[in-house]
Each structure stands twice: as structure tokens, then as C-alpha cells.
Design an enzyme around this catalytic site. Structure first.
Site, PDB file in Angstrom:
ATOM      1  N   HIS A  81       0.807  -1.223   0.000  1.00 56.76           N
ATOM      2  CA  HIS A  81       0.000   0.000   0.000  1.00 56.76           C
ATOM      3  C   HIS A  81       0.842   1.276   0.000  1.00 56.76           C
ATOM      4  O   HIS A  81       0.401   2.308  -0.492  1.00 56.76           O
ATOM      5  CB  HIS A  81      -0.983  -0.009   1.179  1.00 56.76           C
ATOM      6  CG  HIS A  81      -2.068  -1.022   0.985  1.00 56.76           C
ATOM      7  ND1 HIS A  81      -3.158  -0.802   0.192  1.00 56.76           N
ATOM      8  CD2 HIS A  81      -2.204  -2.277   1.480  1.00 56.76           C
ATOM      9  CE1 HIS A  81      -3.935  -1.861   0.190  1.00 56.76           C
ATOM     10  NE2 HIS A  81      -3.371  -2.785   0.971  1.00 56.76           N
ATOM     11  N   ASP A  85       0.170   4.356  -2.391  1.00 54.85           N
ATOM     12  CA  ASP A  85       0.095   5.742  -1.919  1.00 54.85           C
ATOM     13  C   ASP A  85       1.028   6.638  -2.726  1.00 54.85           C
ATOM     14  O   ASP A  85       0.674   7.773  -3.071  1.00 54.85           O
ATOM     15  CB  ASP A  85       0.454   5.833  -0.432  1.00 54.85           C
ATOM     16  CG  ASP A  85      -0.617   5.235   0.469  1.00 54.85           C
ATOM     17  OD1 ASP A  85      -1.709   4.889  -0.025  1.00 54.85           O
ATOM     18  OD2 ASP A  85      -0.343   5.101   1.679  1.00 54.85           O
ATOM     19  N   ASP A 111      -8.910   5.084  -5.817  1.00 53.65           N
ATOM     20  CA  ASP A 111      -8.002   5.415  -6.912  1.00 53.65           C
ATOM     21  C   ASP A 111      -8.725   6.192  -8.012  1.00 53.65           C
ATOM     22  O   ASP A 111      -8.331   6.150  -9.166  1.00 53.65           O
ATOM     23  CB  ASP A 111      -7.363   4.141  -7.474  1.00 53.65           C
ATOM     24  CG  ASP A 111      -8.376   3.204  -8.111  1.00 53.65           C
ATOM     25  OD1 ASP A 111      -9.561   3.258  -7.739  1.00 53.65           O
ATOM     26  OD2 ASP A 111      -7.982   2.409  -8.987  1.00 53.65           O
ATOM     27  N   ARG A 131      -3.089  14.935 -22.568  1.00 57.50           N
ATOM     28  CA  ARG A 131      -1.764  15.366 -22.087  1.00 57.50           C
ATOM     29  C   ARG A 131      -1.472  14.731 -20.722  1.00 57.50           C
ATOM     30  O   ARG A 131      -0.365  14.253 -20.469  1.00 57.50           O
ATOM     31  CB  ARG A 131      -1.732  16.893 -22.010  1.00 57.50           C
ATOM     32  CG  ARG A 131      -0.390  17.484 -21.691  1.00 57.50           C
ATOM     33  CD  ARG A 131      -0.381  18.999 -21.774  1.00 57.50           C
ATOM     34  NE  ARG A 131      -1.379  19.635 -20.929  1.00 57.50           N
ATOM     35  CZ  ARG A 131      -2.401  20.384 -21.375  1.00 57.50           C
ATOM     36  NH1 ARG A 131      -2.555  20.612 -22.657  1.00 57.50           N
ATOM     37  NH2 ARG A 131      -3.260  20.912 -20.534  1.00 57.50           N
TER      38      ARG A 131
END
Length: 174
Positions: A81, A85, A111, A131
């Protein structure tokens, strides 16, 4: 806080100022995602409602982009995790850097991210999001658990406000 009688006006004003400052700090904390430093879903919902209302009333154009990190669970499962992160923080930083200051980048949850782009039509939003997708694909993150760099990509959806929308939820259905 409380003030005992008799009180001095200066003390009362100082306590009021301190209480207002604390309130501002707590309000900002309640609207900010602790991990990424972006605004959170509470802030997003308020702002989106305002933009939708202004679009309805004044015919202001704006675009909404919803973003999901591809294979994010795999990153968490493979590297842990802390690596996940790092990816989220990196994406947040990248989004702030590649978009305009007026574009509101928010962490929608987990997410997922949402971006409100004021005064931007669909074609303009598509260019900006493309972009951002390109920048995400090019980014390689170093993490001590990974023998090679961690890469990630994003999937996106874009909707632009027009008069045909009768309710806010319709922009999420496109």
C-alpha cells in the site's frame, strides 16, 4: 471557549478571532484529502453543484473528467500500500502541474479522481486529459520494494455541460 464577566472587549475580540481561525483550519481539513493534498469528494460535490447551476442559469460551459487508475490493485498487491500511496500522490502532483490553476482536481475516492474544468468544452478537455494520460504513462516511480520502476496509466471519461442536461447525475452517465 467562554469569557467570564466582566469581560474586556479586546479579550473577547481576540477569542472570536482565534475561534474563527480554528474554524477555517477545520473547514479546510474537512475538504482536503489527507494523502494527496487534493480537495476531497465533499468539496467536489459542492463545487460541481455550483458549476452545474451556473451552467443552467448562465449557459456557462464546463467539462468534467472522471479518472480511474488502471491496475491499481495490482500495484498494491505486488508492492504494498505504500507504493499505491506513492502512485496516488505522484498522480495528484502531476495533475496539478499539467492542468490550469482554475481546474479543480479532486480525489473522488480510492483510486478515482474528478476534475472540473471551467470554461472548457469537450474538445479542449480531451486535449488536456490526453496530455495528462501521456504524462502518466511516461512516469516511472522508484520504490524500494520494486526491483524496476513502477509505472501506471489512467482511464478517463469526459462530459461537457450543455443545455440538454436536466440533472447533475446525467453528466456521470456519459
Amino acid at each position: 471557549d467562554y469569557v467570564t464577566k466582566p469581560f474586556h472587549a479586546e479579550e473577547l475580540l481576540a477569542r472570536i478571532r482565534a475561534a474563527l481561525k480554528r474554524r477555517g483550519v477545520y473547514e479546510e481539513m474537512s475538504m482536503t484529502d489527507g494523502l494527496t493534498g487534493l480537495h476531497n469528494i465533499t468539496f467536489f460535490k459542492k463545487q460541481f453543484g455550483l458549476f452545474f447551476g451556473m451552467g443552467k442559469r448562465y449557459k456557462n460551459v464546463f467539462s468534467l473528467a472522471l479518472i480511474d487508475m488502471d491496475k491499481f490493485k495490482e500495484i498494491n498487491d505486488t508492492y504494498g500500500h505504500a507504493a499505491g500511496d506513492l502512485v496516488l500522490k505522484s498522480f495528484a502532483s502531476m495533475a496539478r502541474a499539467s492542468l490550469r490553476r482554475v481546474d479543480m482536481v479532486t480525489r473522488y475516492g480510492g483510486d478515482e479522481f474528478a476534475i472540473i474544468m471551467p470554461e472548457v468544452n469537450f474538445d479542449q478537455a480531451s486535449v488536456a486529459i490526453e496530455r495528462l494520460k501521456k504524462a502518466a504513462r511516461a512516469k516511472v516511480l522508484t520504490f524500494h520494494e520494486a526491483t524496476e520502476g513502477i509505472t501506471f496509466s489512467i482511464s478517463t471519461g469526459i462530459a461537457s455541460y450543455d443545455d440538454s442536461f436536466t440533472g447533475e447525475s446525467q453528466m456521470f452517465e456519459l
